[in-house]
Design an enzyme around this catalytic site. Structure first.
Site, PDB file in Angstrom:
ATOM      1  CG  ASN A 130      -1.817   1.146   1.358  1.00  0.00           C
ATOM      2  OD1 ASN A 130      -1.406   2.275   1.138  1.00  0.00           O
ATOM      3  ND2 ASN A 130      -3.062   0.898   1.718  1.00  0.00           N
ATOM      4  N   GLY A 141       0.333   4.393   0.265  1.00  0.00           N
ATOM      5  CA  GLY A 141       0.063   5.372   1.323  1.00  0.00           C
ATOM      6  C   GLY A 141       0.742   4.970   2.626  1.00  0.00           C
ATOM      7  CE  LYS A 142      -1.961  -0.543   5.459  1.00  0.00           C
ATOM      8  NZ  LYS A 142      -2.005  -2.003   5.695  1.00  0.00           N
ATOM      9  CG  ASP A 151      -4.280  -5.934   9.079  1.00  0.00           C
ATOM     10  OD1 ASP A 151      -4.206  -6.211   7.864  1.00  0.00           O
ATOM     11  OD2 ASP A 151      -5.368  -5.929   9.694  1.00  0.00           O
ATOM     12  CE1 TYR A 196     -13.520   3.157   4.181  1.00  0.00           C
ATOM     13  CE2 TYR A 196     -11.383   2.164   4.657  1.00  0.00           C
ATOM     14  CZ  TYR A 196     -12.684   2.048   4.210  1.00  0.00           C
ATOM     15  OH  TYR A 196     -13.153   0.830   3.777  1.00  0.00           O
ATOM     16  CG  ASP A 197      -6.204   9.536   5.717  1.00  0.00           C
ATOM     17  OD1 ASP A 197      -6.517   8.966   6.784  1.00  0.00           O
ATOM     18  OD2 ASP A 197      -5.054   9.488   5.231  1.00  0.00           O
ATOM     19  CG  HIS A 236      -4.233   4.776  12.692  1.00  0.00           C
ATOM     20  ND1 HIS A 236      -4.203   5.986  12.037  1.00  0.00           N
ATOM     21  CD2 HIS A 236      -4.417   3.850  11.706  1.00  0.00           C
ATOM     22  CE1 HIS A 236      -4.381   5.809  10.745  1.00  0.00           C
ATOM     23  NE2 HIS A 236      -4.522   4.516  10.520  1.00  0.00           N
TER      24      HIS A 236
END
Ligand code: IMP
Length: 196
Positions: free
Chosen positions: A10, A12-13, A71, A153-154, A179
């Site tokens: 991902n 973004g991660k 995760d 979902y940001d 988080h």
């Protein structure tokens, strides 16, 4: 120099993880090599899935590198915790996921739209998990998407104290409160103290 492979595809991660771990003394932070099989994510908790991914990729990559897996997802109280561990499978892409979520919450009042992002990280080497952590950030679900930063979902995750969505925060500001940012700070402290 110890090696740490960031085991996520991902983008973004990856950006958020590398921003926190970059320049870590004594560690070379590396992306996951392309073309590897995907780890299964059939656990029922974020921690179980982070551990599965870390275990799987560290076994696949052999005995040398440490591997960190993430995760994460969005837990919405009015939906009994959905999409939760199935956040990435809720709909085919970010736009569809956000549209579906806003549709499901169409008749839910602002006071009942509480939610949290949760991030579990697992650190493994040679197929064995050595460390895990889980952190969350509280918010509410907005009535429409706002903002262009971040991912997932940001744009629909509102931080009531700031009066902004997560997607209105540049990466550094998101990492300070999110988080994932919080989970990564504990990982960074562990790696800095010499611990794999
Ligand atoms: P997984 O951890 O690969 O199962 O996917 C997590 C999914 O949760 C992502 O595809 C996003 O849709 C969502 N997610 C996780 N972290 C964030 C975040 O920081 N912002 C927005 N969405 C997120």
């Amino acid at each position: 120099m110890k090696r740490l492979v960031v085991a996520t595809t991902n983008a973004g991660k990856v950006r958020e993880i590398v921003a926190v771990l970059d320049g870590l003394d004594g560690w070379s932070v590396e992306p996951l090599p392309s073309g590897l099989p995907l780890a299964d994510e059939t656990g029922s908790t974020f921690l179980a899935n982070a551990s599965r991914k870390a275990e799987f990729y560290s076994r696949t990559l052999g005995p040398d590198p440490w591997v960190v897996a993430d995760d994460s997802g969005l837990v919405v109280d009015a939906l009994d915790g959905r999409p939760g561990v199935l956040s990435s499978r809720y709909a085919p892409n970010d736009e569809a996921r956000n549209g579906k979520l806003l549709g499901e919450l169409r008749d839910i009042a602002a006071s009942d739209r509480s939610a949290r992002f949760v991030c579990a990280l697992a650190l493994a080497r040679n197929g064995r998990v050595a460390w895990t952590t889980e952190r969350s950030v509280e918010g509410t679900i907005a009535f429409q998407p706002v903002g262009t930063h971040g991912f997932g979902y940001d744009p629909v995750f509102l931080l009531p104290a700031l009066g902004r969505t997560m997607a209105e925060l540049p990466r550094e500001a998101k990492n300070r409160i999110s988080h994932r940012g919080r989970a990564l700070e504990t990982l960074r402290a562990r790696l800095e103290s010499g611990g794999g």
